[in-house]
Design a protein around this motif. Sequence first.
Motif, PDB file in Angstrom:
ATOM      1  N   LEU A 216      39.253  60.501  40.225  1.00 36.87           N
ATOM      2  CA  LEU A 216      39.404  59.055  40.056  1.00 36.87           C
ATOM      3  C   LEU A 216      38.468  58.311  40.982  1.00 36.87           C
ATOM      4  O   LEU A 216      37.829  57.324  40.602  1.00 36.87           O
ATOM      5  N   LEU A 217      38.367  58.799  42.207  1.00 38.64           N
ATOM      6  CA  LEU A 217      37.446  58.177  43.160  1.00 38.64           C
ATOM      7  C   LEU A 217      36.012  58.257  42.654  1.00 38.64           C
ATOM      8  O   LEU A 217      35.240  57.296  42.758  1.00 38.64           O
ATOM      9  N   ASP A 218      35.654  59.420  42.078  1.00 36.12           N
ATOM     10  CA  ASP A 218      34.296  59.579  41.535  1.00 36.12           C
ATOM     11  C   ASP A 218      34.022  58.501  40.503  1.00 36.12           C
ATOM     12  O   ASP A 218      32.982  57.846  40.506  1.00 36.12           O
ATOM     13  N   LEU A 219      34.995  58.345  39.583  1.00 35.02           N
ATOM     14  CA  LEU A 219      34.798  57.365  38.518  1.00 35.02           C
ATOM     15  C   LEU A 219      34.612  55.968  39.090  1.00 35.02           C
ATOM     16  O   LEU A 219      33.696  55.235  38.724  1.00 35.02           O
ATOM     17  N   LEU A 220      35.472  55.610  40.041  1.00 38.61           N
ATOM     18  CA  LEU A 220      35.397  54.257  40.576  1.00 38.61           C
ATOM     19  C   LEU A 220      34.101  54.043  41.342  1.00 38.61           C
ATOM     20  O   LEU A 220      33.468  52.996  41.232  1.00 38.61           O
ATOM     21  N   CYS A 221      33.702  55.025  42.112  1.00 40.85           N
ATOM     22  CA  CYS A 221      32.495  54.829  42.913  1.00 40.85           C
ATOM     23  C   CYS A 221      31.252  54.825  42.038  1.00 40.85           C
ATOM     24  O   CYS A 221      30.295  54.120  42.308  1.00 40.85           O
ATOM     25  N   PHE A 222      31.270  55.624  40.990  1.00 41.53           N
ATOM     26  CA  PHE A 222      30.082  55.656  40.135  1.00 41.53           C
ATOM     27  C   PHE A 222      29.871  54.312  39.452  1.00 41.53           C
ATOM     28  O   PHE A 222      28.758  53.806  39.357  1.00 41.53           O
ATOM     29  N   TYR A 223      30.964  53.732  38.947  1.00 42.99           N
ATOM     30  CA  TYR A 223      30.799  52.480  38.224  1.00 42.99           C
ATOM     31  C   TYR A 223      31.017  51.270  39.100  1.00 42.99           C
ATOM     32  O   TYR A 223      31.005  50.152  38.596  1.00 42.99           O
ATOM     33  N   GLY A 224      31.262  51.460  40.383  1.00 42.06           N
ATOM     34  CA  GLY A 224      31.420  50.325  41.277  1.00 42.06           C
ATOM     35  C   GLY A 224      32.599  49.476  40.918  1.00 42.06           C
ATOM     36  O   GLY A 224      32.550  48.254  41.043  1.00 42.06           O
ATOM     37  N   ASP A 225      33.642  50.116  40.465  1.00 40.63           N
ATOM     38  CA  ASP A 225      34.869  49.411  40.123  1.00 40.63           C
ATOM     39  C   ASP A 225      34.668  48.408  39.001  1.00 40.63           C
ATOM     40  O   ASP A 225      35.347  47.396  38.921  1.00 40.63           O
ATOM     41  N   ARG A 226      33.717  48.697  38.117  1.00 36.93           N
ATOM     42  CA  ARG A 226      33.550  47.875  36.937  1.00 36.93           C
ATOM     43  C   ARG A 226      33.558  48.774  35.725  1.00 36.93           C
ATOM     44  O   ARG A 226      33.330  49.954  35.827  1.00 36.93           O
ATOM     45  N   GLU A 227      33.792  48.186  34.553  1.00 36.09           N
ATOM     46  CA  GLU A 227      33.796  48.993  33.336  1.00 36.09           C
ATOM     47  C   GLU A 227      32.375  49.480  33.050  1.00 36.09           C
ATOM     48  O   GLU A 227      31.418  48.799  33.373  1.00 36.09           O
ATOM     49  N   PRO A 228      32.232  50.624  32.430  1.00 36.69           N
ATOM     50  CA  PRO A 228      30.887  51.186  32.238  1.00 36.69           C
ATOM     51  C   PRO A 228      29.964  50.321  31.396  1.00 36.69           C
ATOM     52  O   PRO A 228      28.802  50.192  31.706  1.00 36.69           O
ATOM     53  N   ASN A 229      30.460  49.683  30.338  1.00 33.77           N
ATOM     54  CA  ASN A 229      29.541  48.968  29.463  1.00 33.77           C
ATOM     55  C   ASN A 229      29.427  47.509  29.818  1.00 33.77           C
ATOM     56  O   ASN A 229      28.901  46.740  29.048  1.00 33.77           O
ATOM     57  N   GLY A 230      29.980  47.111  30.981  1.00 39.24           N
ATOM     58  CA  GLY A 230      29.947  45.690  31.283  1.00 39.24           C
ATOM     59  C   GLY A 230      30.806  44.914  30.323  1.00 39.24           C
ATOM     60  O   GLY A 230      30.473  43.800  29.941  1.00 39.24           O
ATOM     61  N   GLU A 231      31.920  45.520  29.899  1.00 38.95           N
ATOM     62  CA  GLU A 231      32.757  44.843  28.911  1.00 38.95           C
ATOM     63  C   GLU A 231      33.433  43.628  29.488  1.00 38.95           C
ATOM     64  O   GLU A 231      33.723  42.679  28.785  1.00 38.95           O
TER      65      GLU A 231
ATOM     66  N   PRO B 197      25.918  45.656  40.093  1.00 35.56           N
ATOM     67  CA  PRO B 197      27.244  45.288  40.610  1.00 35.56           C
ATOM     68  C   PRO B 197      27.281  45.490  42.118  1.00 35.56           C
ATOM     69  O   PRO B 197      26.767  46.468  42.649  1.00 35.56           O
ATOM     70  N   LYS B 198      27.910  44.548  42.796  1.00 33.22           N
ATOM     71  CA  LYS B 198      27.993  44.669  44.244  1.00 33.22           C
ATOM     72  C   LYS B 198      29.332  45.261  44.612  1.00 33.22           C
ATOM     73  O   LYS B 198      30.313  45.126  43.896  1.00 33.22           O
ATOM     74  N   TRP B 199      29.372  45.834  45.762  1.00 32.40           N
ATOM     75  CA  TRP B 199      30.591  46.470  46.240  1.00 32.40           C
ATOM     76  C   TRP B 199      31.440  45.418  46.917  1.00 32.40           C
ATOM     77  O   TRP B 199      31.016  44.803  47.893  1.00 32.40           O
TER      78      TRP B 199
ATOM     79  N   GLN C 167      32.649  39.778  35.710  1.00 35.60           N
ATOM     80  CA  GLN C 167      31.503  40.084  36.570  1.00 35.60           C
ATOM     81  C   GLN C 167      30.891  38.828  37.136  1.00 35.60           C
ATOM     82  O   GLN C 167      30.533  38.762  38.295  1.00 35.60           O
ATOM     83  N   LYS C 168      30.797  37.791  36.274  1.00 29.74           N
ATOM     84  CA  LYS C 168      30.132  36.572  36.753  1.00 29.74           C
ATOM     85  C   LYS C 168      30.936  35.956  37.877  1.00 29.74           C
ATOM     86  O   LYS C 168      30.373  35.497  38.867  1.00 29.74           O
ATOM     87  N   GLU C 169      32.290  35.973  37.735  1.00 30.79           N
ATOM     88  CA  GLU C 169      33.098  35.388  38.811  1.00 30.79           C
ATOM     89  C   GLU C 169      32.866  36.153  40.096  1.00 30.79           C
ATOM     90  O   GLU C 169      32.720  35.580  41.157  1.00 30.79           O
ATOM     91  N   GLU C 170      32.811  37.481  39.945  1.00 30.31           N
ATOM     92  CA  GLU C 170      32.691  38.273  41.156  1.00 30.31           C
ATOM     93  C   GLU C 170      31.351  38.067  41.811  1.00 30.31           C
ATOM     94  O   GLU C 170      31.217  38.120  43.014  1.00 30.31           O
ATOM     95  N   LEU C 171      30.334  37.847  41.000  1.00 34.45           N
ATOM     96  CA  LEU C 171      29.007  37.619  41.571  1.00 34.45           C
ATOM     97  C   LEU C 171      29.022  36.375  42.424  1.00 34.45           C
ATOM     98  O   LEU C 171      28.468  36.336  43.504  1.00 34.45           O
ATOM     99  N   GLU C 172      29.757  35.335  41.917  1.00 35.85           N
ATOM    100  CA  GLU C 172      29.798  34.108  42.705  1.00 35.85           C
ATOM    101  C   GLU C 172      30.525  34.336  44.005  1.00 35.85           C
ATOM    102  O   GLU C 172      30.141  33.859  45.047  1.00 35.85           O
TER     103      GLU C 172
END
Lengths: 675, 341
Positions: free
Chosen positions: A191-206, A241-243, A211-216
Amino acid sequence: MAGRWVQPSSWWRAMLLSGRCSSRLPSTGKGASSRHCSGTASLQKTEADPGVTEEEIVVPRKKTWDKLAVLQTLASTVNRDPTAAHYMFQDDPYLIPRNYFESRLFSLSRESGKNAAKYIVNEFPRFFEKDIAEPHIPCLMPENLTPQIEEVSEAALKERIQLRRVKASVDMFDQLLQAGTPLSLETSNRLLDLLCFYGDREPNGEDQSKQKEELEESEEEVPDQRRRKGRSRKTSDFIGPKWRENNNAERIFNLMPERNAHSYCTIIRGMVKHGACVRAHDMYTDLLNDRHTADVYTFNALILAVPEVKENYIERWELVEDLLNHMVQQKVQPNLLTFNAVLKTVRKCGGMGKGISLKILREMKALNIEPSLATFEHLLGIFYKSGSMEMIYEVMDEIEGKTFVARDPDDDNFFVSAMRICFSLKDVDLAYRLHKVLETGDNWKLIGDAQRQSLYCARFFSLLCMMEQLDVILKWYKELVPSLFYPNAQVMWDLLQALDTANHLEMVPQIWKEIKQLGLSNRPELLEEVLALMAREIHPQETQMSFANCAADIKSIFETRERNQVPLGWTASALGNIAILFSRVGRIQEAWNMLELFKKNNRVPSDKVMNEILTCTKQSNTPDQAVELVQLAAAFGLPTTAKLARRVIEEFELSEEQKNVLEDADSQSSDSDSD
Amino acid sequence: MAAARGCLCSCARPMLPRLCVGLVAGPGSLLRAAAYSTALGVGSAGPSQREVAASRRSRTSQIARNRRVPGAPRTEKMAVDQDWSNVYPTAAAFNPSSVPLPIRMGYPVKRGVPPPKGGNLELIKIPNFLHLTPPAIKKHCAALKDFCTEWPTVLDSDEKCEQHFPIEIETVDYVSAGPSVRNPKARVVTLRVKLSKLNLDDHAKKKLIKLVGERYCKDTDMLTITTDRCPLRRQNYDYGIYLLTVLYHESWKTEMWENEKTEADMEEYIWENSPSQKNALDTLLRIRAAEKITEVTREELLGSEMVENYKTSVVVLKNGETENNILQYKESVMKLLNLRA
């Protein structure tokens, strides 16, 4: 199309039979062959001529090969077709992309079409159940993307991890934790692998809006990053994606009852991938405190993260050395990516880079690791920045004749950087050698994406335009366009300069046709340049005719109003050159139209223009027009009005009235409104 | 439906113009177009309509100006000495903008020529071999040489091949454009062998021929066995070999009931114990008896030359009539009956 492969002639009979006799049919082959051979052997004794002696027939063993070998061999006989665009495009004059923008648009739309089709197939699998493909093609069948197991259990969590559903697996993990079920370390790690690989975001940017809120949000967090030096920043810093602080990965990491080295390593690598470099180093200290050993990938990530952690060059290098020493202590064997990471970091260490990089190279050789293209690219970056030129020659000697495979994500920068250096060194031989390396074996696969390829080819071609003879340039033009790249305005400018240098200006209309086809005909600088080159000198008559046609073409471009586009503004030089070109071939009416246009657009013609038009008028022998011309010159307030008037008086047969008018115009240089 | 109507229009003969027009006016979109064109054509219907028509005209002309113009076909850029196998590396449909040949194909209109290659469906429908020009094949063969083994040096003539490998196996592979590589016709296996290569005596050969029936061709002495009753080619091959083996062994055996072979079963004419022999002998004996010559035994008669002669001519005649055979028969009968005049 059905093809009958009947082999009626006796030549093939034995071949077929020998095929049967050999290992292809193991069950019956041996028996059959022995029976056939013994049968025939006995036959020979009874029916053969007494003169023929019995001979040994050695039937060779049939060679075996894998499924794709024949196709790959046949593919190796085929090369690139220079006149065709990339094979993914429809090969039709209407549908072939004509410039870089179009090719990108078409290829993206093609991909988007494929994605849309895949989406439909996966959304409505009940329409795609019939499978007529034989043998079965699994990638065309609908995939099951929804998790099947519904109840809260570890198997359900594993399934969601496998389907790469980040949010669903985090929810499942929380539910499991609340229910109190113990999770195995391995599942937690996955589970950690999955989260770290995708940076706690969905793979396809769904969750794009999320994402936009988080960027702000994250923009307030990282103001210090932006204040860093401009050069070391990449666009991926902003786009990727930022951590976030205390995101799900960290939270789960802290909730894990036991952690092993793998957990630490995953977290560190995830942090570095998504930009939280300082925290990654802190996590590394935690790992050391817990007396674990990191693996080689973690060290690579940490080395890559060093420039974000330290500012000072010396401190950076010391940190890297530190990490390398830790690697030695923890007995972790470095690999190619380690050395490339060190070189990449050393690139940002300023002047210290040169000595260190050579030492690194020696270490690589000692460990018997083959350098990849990324290694060479980093070397070029280090040495070229500090101004020493020999490195590229040594690198070229090293890579000539070798084939490379992609072993490092940065491999695709090599060819572009190398060609950039060749361009700035103005060394054509080096460029040829580089191009040859690109063409050996499968190296072309390492050129990178379409943009890099286009950059590479544009620089290569510009260099050739600067340094080579015209026929060589044109040969390379035919070779590269349109199969490898579409020239931009700069490249066409260079090509026109090359034509000028080679004194072959009669080819300008051909190049103009190419410019039009590439869709660059709305660039004012190109139009000006083309007109200027054509109008500069007087050429033989057919060339002048083609020039005049070309000029008419350009004129129509200036005049057409495309929908939603501002029309190009006329400049004095453009108008003047077109007028000159028309007048040189005797198209007097059109030349006069140009003069009208001068007036309409508030531009002033130059003396050369007026002189040329006067010469043309003399050919058509219309004194009225000549007089009008002088009046026009007076109206424009040209300083050569006097000279023009004198010329007209000398060269034309004028009536008294006209002579008077001319003298009037001659004497006064201001507006005259006489007839 | 509209497409079908369109097709009918295009291939309708000129003697059906009224029918064509009627069909064109049917579909909705075409009707709109017809109305549009009449609106422009009339023009005198008043200022409002003219304005509308003018705005429509300007919009369409703008659309017409923005419309993408097809570029020049890339045949113009092709060098004369280009490598053709790069243009057509695999089997592909004919593409008029990629093939720099001035080809025409199709039925010519009256007093005209066949239509040119641009947009010519006839050229696209037919299979072409543009990907298999002789230089391309040379290249392919050179590349595929590595997959081949050497031909045994002993087998350098057809006869030697036949001698060492008398059985021929024929199989057919089918290739078609489609999602499946399977073709049920590919399981057929044909086995051919010359009976002279098999170790058969007279009885065995006759029995074998009787057993296989139509599969034996007398002129070429070739036995052909075609099997397709199994679903796989390998199985059919095994079955064919098995059939050959069984036939061979069975033909060597003699069953009890074979001695009941009647004359109707005989393949060729045998003179011994035939009515012809009986008749000839009877006639000769009666001639002898009539001429009061001393009793001659049947064996002597049989062994005598004229009877032998008669026998050969009858056998030859029965086995195949030719002009020569008939003359020979006449001679032998005359000698037998002593009809020399």
